[in-house]
Design a protein around this motif. Structure first.
Motif, mmCIF file in Angstrom:
data_model
loop_
_atom_site.group_PDB
_atom_site.id
_atom_site.type_symbol
_atom_site.label_atom_id
_atom_site.label_comp_id
_atom_site.label_asym_id
_atom_site.label_seq_id
_atom_site.Cartn_x
_atom_site.Cartn_y
_atom_site.Cartn_z
ATOM 1 N N ALA A 46 -0.377 23.918 -9.384
ATOM 2 C CA ALA A 46 0.518 23.072 -10.009
ATOM 3 C C ALA A 46 0.091 21.826 -10.418
ATOM 4 N N ALA A 47 0.421 21.305 -9.039
ATOM 5 C CA ALA A 47 0.331 19.414 -8.714
ATOM 6 C C ALA A 47 -0.568 19.470 -9.364
ATOM 7 N N ILE A 48 -2.205 19.677 -8.719
ATOM 8 C CA ILE A 48 -3.218 19.260 -8.969
ATOM 9 C C ILE A 48 -3.482 19.531 -11.090
ATOM 10 N N GLU A 49 -3.430 20.872 -11.158
ATOM 11 C CA GLU A 49 -3.776 20.854 -12.489
ATOM 12 C C GLU A 49 -2.714 19.763 -13.273
ATOM 13 N N ASP A 50 -1.977 19.433 -12.137
ATOM 14 C CA ASP A 50 -1.247 17.915 -13.974
ATOM 15 C C ASP A 50 -1.986 16.852 -13.726
ATOM 16 N N GLU A 51 -1.979 16.485 -12.544
ATOM 17 C CA GLU A 51 -2.767 15.409 -11.749
ATOM 18 C C GLU A 51 -4.506 15.160 -13.078
ATOM 19 N N ILE A 54 -6.487 19.444 -15.789
ATOM 20 C CA ILE A 54 -7.409 20.988 -15.323
ATOM 21 C C ILE A 54 -6.758 22.711 -14.837
ATOM 22 N N ILE A 55 -7.340 23.508 -14.863
ATOM 23 C CA ILE A 55 -6.483 25.086 -15.272
ATOM 24 C C ILE A 55 -7.581 25.859 -14.069
ATOM 25 N N ILE A 56 -6.751 26.279 -13.039
ATOM 26 C CA ILE A 56 -7.575 27.026 -11.928
ATOM 27 C C ILE A 56 -7.300 28.005 -11.627
ATOM 28 N N THR A 57 -8.609 28.434 -12.173
ATOM 29 C CA THR A 57 -7.545 30.482 -12.624
ATOM 30 C C THR A 57 -7.208 31.042 -11.615
ATOM 31 N N MET A 58 -6.385 32.191 -11.464
ATOM 32 C CA MET A 58 -5.962 32.752 -10.167
ATOM 33 C C MET A 58 -7.461 33.406 -9.431
ATOM 34 N N ARG A 66 -10.126 26.671 1.828
ATOM 35 C CA ARG A 66 -10.279 25.520 2.696
ATOM 36 C C ARG A 66 -10.439 24.235 2.050
ATOM 37 N N TRP A 67 -9.734 23.357 2.317
ATOM 38 C CA TRP A 67 -9.826 21.974 1.549
ATOM 39 C C TRP A 67 -10.929 21.952 1.383
ATOM 40 N N GLY A 68 -12.067 21.311 1.750
ATOM 41 C CA GLY A 68 -13.521 20.951 1.018
ATOM 42 C C GLY A 68 -14.130 22.396 -0.316
ATOM 43 N N GLN A 69 -13.685 23.680 -0.496
ATOM 44 C CA GLN A 69 -13.665 24.410 -1.480
ATOM 45 C C GLN A 69 -12.528 23.526 -2.619
ATOM 46 N N LEU A 70 -11.656 23.396 -2.181
ATOM 47 C CA LEU A 70 -11.008 23.363 -3.240
ATOM 48 C C LEU A 70 -11.136 21.638 -4.163
ATOM 49 N N ILE A 71 -11.349 20.747 -2.975
ATOM 50 C CA ILE A 71 -12.269 19.904 -3.757
ATOM 51 C C ILE A 71 -13.479 20.028 -4.934
ATOM 52 N N ASP A 72 -14.291 20.680 -4.359
ATOM 53 C CA ASP A 72 -15.156 20.885 -4.227
ATOM 54 C C ASP A 72 -15.004 21.417 -6.096
ATOM 55 N N ALA A 73 -14.109 22.641 -6.164
ATOM 56 C CA ALA A 73 -13.662 23.024 -7.123
ATOM 57 C C ALA A 73 -13.330 22.680 -8.667
ATOM 58 N N VAL A 74 -12.393 21.328 -7.863
ATOM 59 C CA VAL A 74 -11.810 21.039 -8.712
ATOM 60 C C VAL A 74 -12.599 19.438 -9.444
ATOM 61 N N HIS A 75 -13.657 18.802 -8.490
ATOM 62 C CA HIS A 75 -14.674 18.063 -8.846
ATOM 63 C C HIS A 75 -15.477 18.616 -10.110
ATOM 64 N N ALA A 79 -15.150 17.579 -13.871
ATOM 65 C CA ALA A 79 -16.132 16.762 -14.315
ATOM 66 C C ALA A 79 -16.828 17.644 -15.949
ATOM 67 N N ALA A 80 -16.771 18.721 -15.844
ATOM 68 C CA ALA A 80 -16.650 20.070 -16.847
ATOM 69 C C ALA A 80 -15.918 19.266 -17.589
ATOM 70 N N ARG A 81 -14.601 19.030 -17.658
ATOM 71 C CA ARG A 81 -13.227 18.406 -18.782
ATOM 72 C C ARG A 81 -13.812 17.543 -18.832
ATOM 73 N N GLU A 82 -14.425 16.631 -18.259
ATOM 74 C CA GLU A 82 -14.298 15.164 -18.797
ATOM 75 C C GLU A 82 -16.472 14.924 -20.256
ATOM 76 N N ALA A 83 -16.757 16.211 -19.655
ATOM 77 C CA ALA A 83 -18.249 16.454 -20.409
ATOM 78 C C ALA A 83 -17.453 16.983 -21.690
ATOM 79 N N GLY A 84 -16.514 17.840 -21.665
ATOM 80 C CA GLY A 84 -15.626 18.267 -22.548
ATOM 81 C C GLY A 84 -15.430 17.079 -24.083
#
Length: 85
Positions: A46-51, A54-58, A66-75, A79-84
């Protein structure tokens, strides 16, 4: 926003949840290394989504272990949010 900036912003968000002061690396596990339980995960997501506004689905959350997977997903989501925008 580049991947390093995403990483930096998420590190700020994880600080209150990282109660044991675990050093975070690309392969840091949320369950094993940080010992996040399901409630902590929900609050952290929830903190990441607010920051990032974005919405991270279930389904996406279930794949992130792992941390790297989270960074990749949020990135990717950011980027998709900014493009839209």
């Amino acid at each position: 926003m580049d991947r390093a900036e995403v990483d930096s912003r998420i590190r700020t968000q994880v600080a209150p949840f990282n109660t044991k002061g675990v050093a975070i690396a690309e392969d840091t596990s949320f369950q094993n290394d940080l010992e996040f339980d399901s409630l902590t995960v929900m609050d952290f997501v929830a903190a990441i989504e607010d920051e990032f506004d974005i919405i991270i689905t279930m389904n996406e959350q279930a794949e992130i272990e792992r941390w790297g997977q989270l960074i990749d997903a949020v990135h990717r989501l950011e980027a998709a949010r900014e493009a839209g925008a």
